[in-house]
Design a protein around this motif. Structure first.
Motif, short mmCIF file in Angstrom:
data_model
loop_
_atom_site.label_atom_id
_atom_site.label_comp_id
_atom_site.label_asym_id
_atom_site.label_seq_id
_atom_site.Cartn_x
_atom_site.Cartn_y
_atom_site.Cartn_z
N ARG A 81 0.83 -1.21 0.00
CA ARG A 81 0.00 0.00 0.00
C ARG A 81 0.86 1.26 0.00
NH1 ARG A 81 -5.20 0.38 1.45
NH2 ARG A 81 -6.38 -1.54 1.69
N LYS A 82 1.86 1.29 0.85
CA LYS A 82 2.70 2.49 0.94
C LYS A 82 3.57 2.64 -0.31
CE LYS A 82 0.57 3.17 4.56
NZ LYS A 82 -0.63 3.98 4.44
N GLY A 83 3.98 1.52 -0.89
CA GLY A 83 4.70 1.58 -2.16
C GLY A 83 3.81 2.13 -3.27
N ALA A 84 2.53 1.75 -3.24
CA ALA A 84 1.58 2.27 -4.22
C ALA A 84 1.38 3.78 -4.02
CB ALA A 84 0.25 1.54 -4.10
N HIS A 85 1.31 4.22 -2.76
CA HIS A 85 1.21 5.66 -2.49
C HIS A 85 2.40 6.39 -3.12
CE1 HIS A 85 -1.98 6.90 0.36
NE2 HIS A 85 -1.98 5.62 0.73
N PHE A 86 3.60 5.95 -2.76
CA PHE A 86 4.81 6.61 -3.24
C PHE A 86 4.88 6.55 -4.76
CE2 PHE A 86 9.27 6.96 -4.35
CZ PHE A 86 9.73 7.96 -3.51
N GLY A 87 4.66 5.37 -5.33
CA GLY A 87 4.79 5.18 -6.77
C GLY A 87 3.77 5.96 -7.59
N THR A 88 2.53 5.99 -7.11
CA THR A 88 1.49 6.71 -7.85
C THR A 88 1.80 8.20 -7.90
OG1 THR A 88 -0.15 5.08 -7.17
CG2 THR A 88 -0.98 7.19 -7.94
N TYR A 89 2.21 8.76 -6.79
CA TYR A 89 2.51 10.19 -6.77
C TYR A 89 3.86 10.50 -7.41
CZ TYR A 89 -1.81 11.17 -4.52
OH TYR A 89 -3.16 11.30 -4.29
N PHE A 90 4.75 9.53 -7.46
CA PHE A 90 5.99 9.65 -8.23
C PHE A 90 5.63 9.87 -9.71
CE2 PHE A 90 9.32 7.63 -10.79
CZ PHE A 90 10.49 8.09 -10.22
N VAL A 91 4.74 9.01 -10.24
CA VAL A 91 4.30 9.12 -11.63
C VAL A 91 3.53 10.41 -11.85
CG1 VAL A 91 2.76 8.09 -13.37
CG2 VAL A 91 4.31 6.63 -12.04
N LEU A 92 2.63 10.75 -10.92
CA LEU A 92 1.84 11.97 -11.04
C LEU A 92 2.75 13.21 -11.04
CD1 LEU A 92 -1.06 12.97 -11.31
CD2 LEU A 92 -1.18 13.05 -8.82
N GLY A 93 3.78 13.21 -10.20
CA GLY A 93 4.74 14.32 -10.17
C GLY A 93 5.46 14.46 -11.50
#
Length: 175
Positions: A81-93
């Motif tokens: 879950r936390k990896g998904a948080h980081f990764g999703t906003y990494f892509v969004l950024g």
């Protein structure tokens, strides 16, 4: 580089909209609808890396996270879950940085700051929306994690754009 960014701007914006729709849908699901524990129980029968995971313990959002505290499958799901948080906003950024890059082409501070603050605001809104969903609670710590993912992606893409443009300038200079 400028031509590439202009030509693909609509795709960057489309990616931003797609990621936001996925986030909105995801944050409107209850934990029970979203949990991956049954999947993990089915496919991680031997509990791989459990000896390694036993050595990890830390506080996150005011709660002690550890294998002994959460159990194997919940602890693994926490990292997913936390990896998904980081990764999703990494892509969004990255997508926001690429979409907005030409607007702030001459100002490095704005190239970094505007996409980062926009992404952080979207993360805060997503946590607020999550708080309206039954059985879910918003978390400031998750917004910080999301914001960290965004700034990491933004810094990497700014560095890549800088290196590519520097390389292009060298090629143009030689001819």
């Amino acid at each position: 580089m400028v031509r590439f960014l202009q030509k693909n701007r609509k795709w960057f914006w489309s990616g931003i909209v797609l990621v936001e729709l996925i986030l909105f849908y995801s944050s409107s699901m209850t934990y029970e609808e979203q949990t991956s524990v049954p999947f993990l129980e089915k496919y991680l029968k031997g509990k791989p890396l459990s000896n390694f995971l036993k050595t990890i313990s830390f506080r996150y959002g005011g709660k002690q996270q550890s294998l002994s505290n959460d159990g194997y499958y919940n602890f693994v799901e926490f990292f997913i879950r936390k990896g998904a948080h980081f990764g999703t906003y990494f892509v969004l950024g990255i997508l926001l940085c690429l979409a907005l890059y030409l607007y702030f082409e001459k100002n490095l501070v704005l190239q970094l700051f505007i996409p980062w603050m926009t992404t952080t605001g979207l993360a805060a809104f997503d946590e607020f929306h999550q708080g309206l969903t039954g059985g879910r609670t918003p978390s400031v710590v998750d917004v910080i994690l999301d914001s960290s993912g965004a700034i990491t992606g933004i810094l990497i893409i700014i560095l890549v754009l800088y290196l590519v443009s520097k390389h292009e300038n060298k090629l143009n200079y030689k001819f």
